[in-house]
Design a protein around this motif. Structure first.
Motif, mmCIF file in Angstrom:
data_model
loop_
_atom_site.group_PDB
_atom_site.id
_atom_site.type_symbol
_atom_site.label_atom_id
_atom_site.label_comp_id
_atom_site.label_asym_id
_atom_site.label_seq_id
_atom_site.Cartn_x
_atom_site.Cartn_y
_atom_site.Cartn_z
ATOM 1 N N HIS A 1 -1.548 3.706 -1.721
ATOM 2 C CA HIS A 1 -2.548 3.004 -2.523
ATOM 3 C C HIS A 1 -3.675 2.496 -1.633
ATOM 4 O O HIS A 1 -3.439 1.806 -0.647
ATOM 5 C CB HIS A 1 -1.903 1.820 -3.258
ATOM 6 N N ALA A 2 -4.899 2.850 -1.981
ATOM 7 C CA ALA A 2 -6.089 2.387 -1.269
ATOM 8 C C ALA A 2 -7.152 2.027 -2.304
ATOM 9 O O ALA A 2 -7.024 2.384 -3.481
ATOM 10 C CB ALA A 2 -6.606 3.487 -0.333
ATOM 11 N N THR A 3 -8.193 1.348 -1.880
ATOM 12 C CA THR A 3 -9.258 0.987 -2.817
ATOM 13 C C THR A 3 -9.919 2.226 -3.404
ATOM 14 O O THR A 3 -10.393 2.199 -4.538
ATOM 15 C CB THR A 3 -10.320 0.103 -2.131
ATOM 16 N N GLU A 4 -9.927 3.340 -2.642
ATOM 17 C CA GLU A 4 -10.550 4.576 -3.118
ATOM 18 C C GLU A 4 -9.709 5.317 -4.149
ATOM 19 O O GLU A 4 -10.214 6.155 -4.881
ATOM 20 C CB GLU A 4 -10.823 5.529 -1.947
ATOM 21 N N GLY A 5 -8.438 5.029 -4.185
ATOM 22 C CA GLY A 5 -7.554 5.722 -5.126
ATOM 23 C C GLY A 5 -6.122 5.737 -4.623
ATOM 24 O O GLY A 5 -5.786 5.091 -3.638
ATOM 25 N N THR A 6 -5.296 6.494 -5.302
ATOM 26 C CA THR A 6 -3.877 6.594 -4.972
ATOM 27 C C THR A 6 -3.506 8.044 -4.750
ATOM 28 O O THR A 6 -3.881 8.913 -5.541
ATOM 29 C CB THR A 6 -3.015 6.021 -6.126
ATOM 30 N N ASP B 1 0.802 -1.224 0.000
ATOM 31 C CA ASP B 1 0.000 0.000 0.000
ATOM 32 C C ASP B 1 0.833 1.271 0.000
ATOM 33 O O ASP B 1 0.371 2.320 -0.439
ATOM 34 C CB ASP B 1 -0.930 0.023 1.217
#
Length: 119
Positions: free
Chosen positions: A70-75, A54
């Protein structure tokens, strides 16, 4: 490119880690967010690409280091002056030298806290 007043912190009570905090206006959800990651990841990433999860850190150009979150919602991609990052790392090393982190961890207290709610 937007300038974000992110804050990088080090706490001797968690000597292996550093934290980068982003204020609410800088996040997609509109709430303050903090990322915790290894101090040695930050240190390694100043001179060569580091990280595969991440958080990733790599040199960029003449005097920049890039941190990618890095996350599921965006970078989120954050550029930091490498000289400032090296000063920050030197200050953390003055507080807790590399290799001596374990002597600053109270394993018994941490284990007690972890198990407190398990019963």
């Amino acid at each position: 490119m937007a300038h974000i007043p992110a804050t990088l912190r080090y706490d001797v009570r968690d000597p292996f880690a550093v934290r980068m905090s982003f204020p609410a206006p800088a996040t997609l959800e509109g709430v303050a967010v903090s990322w915790t990651f290894a101090r040695d990841l930050l240190s390694s990433g100043v001179s060569s690409p580091a990280g595969a999860g991440d958080v990733r850190v790599k040199p960029y150009g003449y005097d920049r280091t890039v941190l990618e979150f890095h996350a599921t919602e965006g970078t989120a991609i954050v550029h930091i002056r490498t000289g400032e990052l090296r000063r920050f790392l030197a200050e953390t090393t003055d507080l807790v030298p590399v290799g001596e982190e374990a002597s600053h961890v109270d394993v018994d207290a941490d284990l007690e806290e972890l198990l407190r709610d398990a019963c």
